[in-house]
Write a protein that holds these residues in place. Structure first.
Motif, PDB file in Angstrom:
ATOM      1  N   ARG A   4      -6.047  -4.326  -3.628  1.00  0.00           N
ATOM      2  CA  ARG A   4      -5.315  -4.930  -2.784  1.00  0.00           C
ATOM      3  C   ARG A   4      -6.085  -5.115  -1.306  1.00  0.00           C
ATOM      4  O   ARG A   4      -5.666  -6.297  -0.682  1.00  0.00           O
ATOM      5  N   ILE A  40     -11.236   4.455   1.245  1.00  0.00           N
ATOM      6  CA  ILE A  40     -11.031   4.097  -0.325  1.00  0.00           C
ATOM      7  C   ILE A  40     -12.226   4.548  -1.009  1.00  0.00           C
ATOM      8  O   ILE A  40     -12.157   5.051  -2.083  1.00  0.00           O
ATOM      9  N   ASP A  53      -6.179   0.321  -7.489  1.00  0.00           N
ATOM     10  CA  ASP A  53      -5.086  -0.536  -6.961  1.00  0.00           C
ATOM     11  C   ASP A  53      -5.071  -0.786  -5.415  1.00  0.00           C
ATOM     12  O   ASP A  53      -4.968  -2.030  -5.186  1.00  0.00           O
ATOM     13  N   ILE A  54      -5.183   0.238  -4.726  1.00  0.00           N
ATOM     14  CA  ILE A  54      -5.317   0.069  -3.356  1.00  0.00           C
ATOM     15  C   ILE A  54      -6.489  -0.649  -2.816  1.00  0.00           C
ATOM     16  O   ILE A  54      -6.475  -1.740  -1.914  1.00  0.00           O
ATOM     17  N   ARG A  55      -7.543  -0.419  -3.613  1.00  0.00           N
ATOM     18  CA  ARG A  55      -9.098  -0.727  -3.163  1.00  0.00           C
ATOM     19  C   ARG A  55      -9.018  -2.485  -3.630  1.00  0.00           C
ATOM     20  O   ARG A  55      -9.278  -3.451  -2.887  1.00  0.00           O
ATOM     21  N   ALA A 108      -0.477   4.730  -0.847  1.00  0.00           N
ATOM     22  CA  ALA A 108      -1.675   4.945  -0.191  1.00  0.00           C
ATOM     23  C   ALA A 108      -1.328   5.989   0.956  1.00  0.00           C
ATOM     24  O   ALA A 108      -2.557   6.476   1.572  1.00  0.00           O
ATOM     25  N   LEU A 148       0.900  -1.123   0.089  1.00  0.00           N
ATOM     26  CA  LEU A 148      -0.070   0.050   0.029  1.00  0.00           C
ATOM     27  C   LEU A 148       0.797   1.196   0.080  1.00  0.00           C
ATOM     28  O   LEU A 148       0.431   2.156  -0.695  1.00  0.00           O
ATOM     29  N   MET A 168       2.180   1.926  -3.396  1.00  0.00           N
ATOM     30  CA  MET A 168       1.253   2.457  -4.131  1.00  0.00           C
ATOM     31  C   MET A 168       0.763   4.073  -3.944  1.00  0.00           C
ATOM     32  O   MET A 168      -0.049   4.653  -4.499  1.00  0.00           O
ATOM     33  N   ARG A 220      -4.544   4.698  -8.692  1.00  0.00           N
ATOM     34  CA  ARG A 220      -4.171   4.407  -7.420  1.00  0.00           C
ATOM     35  C   ARG A 220      -4.890   3.800  -6.504  1.00  0.00           C
ATOM     36  O   ARG A 220      -4.753   2.853  -5.757  1.00  0.00           O
TER      37      ARG A 220
END
Length: 726
Positions: A718, A329, A714-716, A12, A7, A10, A711
């Motif tokens: 992950r 997020i 991608d975070i969500r 985050a 994270l 990324m 981004r």
């Protein structure tokens, strides 16, 4: 821990409050030694303040061999203000020899403190060169990120902050304190505060700062250092520290308690003891030294238990925070999508099609505005309002004839039926009485036979009100032009505003054509007014003759009863009316029967029905000023004929010469100018691309939001993946 590392990579951490651990402490509190003991690496040490920027240390036990990589996270400018975008800069090669870490950390910190110098220039500097470097900044909020792969380590990630100071410039002290406050205030942060046992707890600045950020002590852990500095005679001090460690102190209570660690002193550091040997010596010290050896909970002593518990707490915090992180997020992603939707979509058409399509749409909409078929009726409605004002202004130029020797003593005579008196009279209109008309006749006499009124007398009087029509016509056209400019500018902004280059270019072409039509319309209005000059002519002879008879009869009737039209005429006392300005219509509105009514009734009984009061004037004997009255009546009648003509002619001239001409010519003119100009350039396609080049601010915002959306997605993803796997 791997998920948190992913994270952070990324970005985050700049978007949501990720769970983390932060180490704070004053100078000489043993903070650096604690960081070394936990991470297994040597950090820079010098007299005074050494750590001058945050260091993020992430340890992972998933590798088979030891290695270390360093990156620089640049998120703040030289004044400590947030940058629009955080960047991560790789710094140097992967380190495989532990002994090299310290010098690389010094190099990385120097690069952070000298942001205007390329970071690569610090890769080869020696420790001595770094010590002699005059840094641009004393402290920085930018971060040195250290990633350690160590099969013998416990998975953990923490921030090591510059030590809290007091003996520096006020600005520097405040910067270091605000840096610590920035990290400790986050609800998902575990605060590790280092406290030297050689000093009283009450004197610890780091503990005060931790209490301010975490008043209930729910996320603060105290790390007691330097227990071996307490002499054998410090019995009371040792007893107090034991009470704190065992959680029996009422003044110093933390949810997760206190840990006590013995860290290598300078002599042991020079021996470069291994981590295992250092931990063995510390365990031996706590097991054999009173009063520490009498404490039941042995996990409260030494680095292994401390690191294990902190790692467990961090993992627990991460697991507890996951639902909230997913929710945060989702909110950020929804807002990002909303912001993207608010921007115009990226150009999808061929530039030439886009340009021509927008020009065509502009012209079609403008035509709708002109002919009134568009749903927006502002152009037609505002123009109609201006034409109504024009009509009022022309009505105000009516001749002010008062058939008396002293016209100023009498009220204006503006209507044969006496139902209206002009309020907005043009200041250019002159009040004229019998003598004024007689003088005009006399000045116009040439070789006419006796008793013949020269035509020039009437022509001169007509010219007086015709010339007054120029100013209202020009005012009307100016107002119409202003409305047109506003409509054109609005439509240009709507249809071309997205592309500033196209808006400027096509806007200039449109305004040039508008100016051409304005000039033509101005000339057309002038021509229309010229038509009202000599010859004074009308084919509406029946209407003209009727008006001439009405006005002549009216003027005769007025002269026959002049007292009724005097400005200061006083009604009989029985009427109980006191008026300073006589209103002629009141004569015919009295409840009792007037002499005129009696006369009309008598004539009707005699067989002369259908007559009105003005007709009675024909029964009057010839007036001594008959010829002057005839001139007044003829000029007044012609004014009405010309007035009704011009109040339609001028607006229609403007509409056709300006709006309709512009609407008809605009499309062809624009396309011709556009294609001729663009085609004459060296590169047609390049010019078209330039015309529809988007506003850089919009493009930058779309790109920024798209990157942010990617981004966040991608975070969500992950977070969801971790949740499903868990």
């Amino acid at each position: 821990m791997k998920m948190m590392s992913d994270l952070k990579s990324m970005g985050a951490e700049a978007l949501i409050d990720l769970p983390s651990v932060v180490v704070i402490g004053g100078q000489s509190a043993g903070k650096s030694s604690l960081v070394e003991a936990v991470s297994g690496i040597n950090v820079p040490r010098d007299s005074g303040t050494c750590t001058r920027c945050p260091m993020e240390c992430t340890m992972s036990s998933h590798a088979t061999s030891w290695s270390c990589t360093i990156t620089l996270r640049m998120g703040f400018d030289n004044n400590g203000r947030d940058l629009q975008r955080t960047t991560t800069v790789p710094f140097g090669r992967t380190i495989t020899n532990r002994s090299e870490v310290e010098v690389w950390l010094r190099r990385a910190q120097s690069a952070i403190l000298n942001p205007n110098v390329p970071s690569s220039s610090f890769h080869t500097k020696t420790i001595e060169e770094l010590r002699n470097t005059r840094n641009t900044l004393k402290f920085s909020r930018n971060v040195v990120c250290v990633s350690i792969e160590d099969p013998d380590a416990t998975d953990l990630s923490f921030y090591d902050l510059p030590g809290l100071i007091q003996n520096e410039e006020a600005e520097t002290v405040a910067l270091v304190k605000s840096l610590a406050e920035h990290y400790t205030k986050k609800e998902n942060t575990i605060i590790l505060t280092t406290i030297p046992m050689s000093d009283d707890m009450e004197n610890q600045q780091s503990m005060s700062l931790a209490r301010a950020a975490d008043p209930d002590g729910k996320r603060t852990i105290g790390v007691l250092t330097k227990p071996d500095t307490l002499g054998a005679g410090a019995i009371n001090q040792r007893r107090k520290w034991v009470e704190i460690i065992e959680g029996r102190s009422e003044d110093h209570t933390l949810r997760h308690g206190f840990y006590c660690v013995r860290l290598p002193d300078d002599a042991e550091r020079t021996q470069r003891l291994s981590r295992a040997e250092s931990q063995r010596r510390a365990a031996e010290y706590f097991d054999t030294t009173a009063p520490w050896n009498s404490v039941t909970d042995r996990r409260r002593f030494g680095i292994p238990g401390f690191v294990s518990d902190v790692s467990r707490l961090l993992i627990q915090l991460i697991e507890e925070a996951l639902p909230r992180l997913r929710e945060d997020i989702d909110k950020l992603l929804a807002q990002c999508n909303k912001d993207l939707d608010a921007l115009p979509p990226a150009l999808a058409n061929d530039p030439q099609i886009e340009v021509l399509g927008r020009v065509s749409a502009f012209c079609d909409v403008f035509k709708g505005f002109v002919n009134g078929s568009h749903e927006d009726k502002r152009l037609a409605q505002r123009n109609r309002a201006l034409y109504a004002i024009f009509k009022r202004d022309i009505r105000g130029t009516a001749p002010d004839f008062r058939p008396f020797d002293k016209p100023e003593d009498y009220v204006p005579l503006d209507d044969t039926e006496e139902k209206m008196t002009l309020i907005d009279r043009d200041p250019g209109v002159k009040m004229m009485g019998i003598y004024d008309i007689s003088r005009v006749i006399h000045e116009s006499i040439g070789w006419e036979l006796p008793n013949n009124v020269p035509y020039q007398a009437k022509a001169n009087l007509i010219a007086q009100f015709i010339k007054l029509w120029v100013a209202p016509s020009e005012r009307c056209l100016t107002g119409i032009n202003d409305v047109l400019d506003q409509v054109i500018n609005t439509l240009i902004s709507i249809h071309f505003g997205r592309f500033k280059v196209l808006e400027g270019y096509v806007g200039d072409l449109i305004r040039t054509q508008v100016d051409v039509c304005k000039a033509l319309a101005k000339e057309a209005v002038k021509t229309a007014l010229d038509l009202e000059t000599t010859p004074y002519y009308t084919q509406n002879t029946h209407y003209l003759q009727t008006l001439c008879e009405k006005w002549l009869a009216y003027y005769k009737a007025v002269r026959n009863q002049p007292y009724r039209y005097m400005v200061h005429h006083q009604e009989p006392a029985s009427e109980s009316v006191d008026v300073a300005y006589h209103r002629p219509q009141d004569i015919y509105n009295r409840p009792q029967e007037t002499p005129e009514s009696k006369a009309l009734r008598a004539l009707a009984e005699a067989g002369y029905a259908g007559l009105s009061v003005p007709d009675l004037a024909r029964l009057l004997p010839p007036d001594s000023r008959e010829k002057e009255l005839i001139v007044m009546a003829d000029v007044r009648a012609y004014y009405h004929v010309a007035y009704k003509r011009v109040i339609d002619h001028i607006p229609l001239t403007i509409e056709h010469a300006l709006h309709h001409a512009l609407a008809e010519q605009l499309s062809q003119s624009l396309l011709t100018s556009l294609l001729t100009d663009v085609a004459s350039g060296p590169n047609f396609s390049e010019r078209m691309n330039e015309l529809v080049s988007e506003d850089p601010a919009v493009s930058q915002k779309r790109a920024s939001l798209s990157t942010r959306k990617q981004r966040l997605s991608d975070i969500r993803r992950r977070l969801v993946t971790f949740g499903n796997s868990a």
